[in-house]
Motif scaffolding. Structure first.
Motif, short mmCIF file in Angstrom:
data_model
loop_
_atom_site.label_atom_id
_atom_site.label_comp_id
_atom_site.label_asym_id
_atom_site.label_seq_id
_atom_site.Cartn_x
_atom_site.Cartn_y
_atom_site.Cartn_z
N ASN A 106 -29.16 41.00 10.95
CA ASN A 106 -30.18 39.96 11.00
C ASN A 106 -31.59 40.54 10.90
O ASN A 106 -31.78 41.75 10.81
N SER A 107 -32.58 39.66 10.95
CA SER A 107 -33.97 40.08 10.84
C SER A 107 -34.29 41.16 11.85
O SER A 107 -33.99 41.04 13.04
N GLY A 108 -34.90 42.24 11.38
CA GLY A 108 -35.24 43.38 12.23
C GLY A 108 -34.22 44.49 12.22
O GLY A 108 -34.55 45.64 12.57
N ASP A 109 -32.99 44.19 11.82
CA ASP A 109 -31.95 45.22 11.85
C ASP A 109 -32.16 46.30 10.79
O ASP A 109 -31.73 47.44 10.97
N GLY A 110 -32.79 45.94 9.68
CA GLY A 110 -33.13 46.95 8.69
C GLY A 110 -34.12 47.96 9.27
O GLY A 110 -33.96 49.17 9.09
N GLN A 111 -35.12 47.44 9.98
CA GLN A 111 -36.11 48.33 10.59
C GLN A 111 -35.48 49.20 11.67
O GLN A 111 -35.83 50.38 11.82
N LYS A 112 -34.57 48.64 12.43
CA LYS A 112 -33.90 49.43 13.47
C LYS A 112 -33.06 50.56 12.85
O LYS A 112 -32.97 51.66 13.39
N THR A 113 -32.47 50.26 11.69
CA THR A 113 -31.71 51.30 10.98
C THR A 113 -32.64 52.39 10.47
O THR A 113 -32.30 53.59 10.53
#
Length: 290
Positions: A164-171
């Motif tokens: 979901n939104s934000g999970d790309g940044q967390k990765t």
């Protein structure tokens, strides 16, 4: 072919936008320094706009690759921002490395405009952008990701929706955490080899073929030994990214002791005047201080 706006023409965005145009898409670019946008159109063609809003008017897809949270907000919001020019049903793709908090904030604002928002930070450095072989880690709705994936594949070797939104940044935070430790370990190995009177290149030729091998080892050991640290991704930007990592870890309760230590080593590099050196300059710190 799609109508695309690309916002931000730094060392990553400049070639990425070029790949999109070369693939036959209609591309309008925006850059805070208009001279860079003019140079891009002189080299590649396409058009440039004076504001994010002008660049995004009529665009089906908008890509952004800027500096930090505040830069991203500035190109998205306000009367001249991207969201003001985007049509309902269009997709905004953020390739900047920013906090998950600002990603979720802008995702919600975009939804209010009828715009989909995909966080899609990138890894691979300047060479990866120029050669079209970036790694892209994404967050956002599946339907929005499915629409924009074919465009991102133009300049990537792997592109995945993580969640979901934000999970790309967390990765991307995971990516930076891993890089910090790897570069420090490689720096220590090369430093130890020098102190022991070994040929660093010969050492790496052997150990890179075993369990110690890594992309950093293969691609950076020679330039590190040659005291060459101009590979695009600067220490200043790495410290920005590691700050994001550690702030997120404080909220989640994750423990990042090595990351925190390496961040302080990068602070030492800045004190040496190396804020614009690339991240492999951890080795130079060891040479200078060890």
């Amino acid at each position: 072919m799609a109508k695309i706006a690309f916002l931000g023409l730094g060392v990553m965005g400049y070639p990425m936008a070029g790949h999109l145009l070369a693939a036959g898409h209609e591309v309008t670019v925006y850059n805070r320094t208009s001279a860079k946008a003019e140079a891009w159109t002189s080299q590649h063609g396409g058009t440039w706009a004076a504001t994010p809003r002008q660049a995004t008017e009529g665009a089906e897809f908008v890509m952004a690759c800027v500096g930090n949270d505040d830069d991203l907000r500035s190109v998205c919001l306000g009367d001249d921002g991207a969201f003001a020019g985007m049509s309902s049903g269009s997709v905004f793709v953020d390739h900047t490395t920013v906090s998950a908090d600002v990603t979720i904030e802008l995702h919600e604002i975009a939804q209010g405009h009828g715009v989909s928002f995909v966080d899609a930070p990138i890894s691979g450095g300047q060479a990866g952008a120029e050669n079209g072989v970036l790694s892209i880690m994404c967050g956002g709705e599946q339907a929005a990701y499915d629409r924009v994936e074919p465009l991102m594949e133009i300049y990537s070797k792997i592109c995945r929706r993580i969640g979901n939104s934000g999970d790309g940044q967390k990765t991307k935070m995971c990516n930076q955490i891993a890089i910090a430790g790897l570069v420090q370990a490689l720096s220590e190995a090369l430093h130890f080899a020098e102190k022991e009177g070994l040929d660093g290149r010969a050492v790496v030729e052997v150990i890179s073929q075993g369990a110690a091998g890594s992309w950093q080892m293969v691609n950076r050991h020679e330039t590190m030994l040659d005291d060459h640290f101009a590979h695009g991704f600067a220490v200043d930007w790495m410290r920005k990214d590691l700050k994001i990592c550690m702030e997120a870890a404080d909220k989640s309760g994750a423990s990042l002791p090595v990351t925190a230590l390496v961040d302080q080593f990068y602070k030492d590099v800045q004190k040496l005047g190396g804020g614009r050196w690339d991240t492999s300059s951890l080795f130079k710190r060891m040479r200078e201080t060890g």
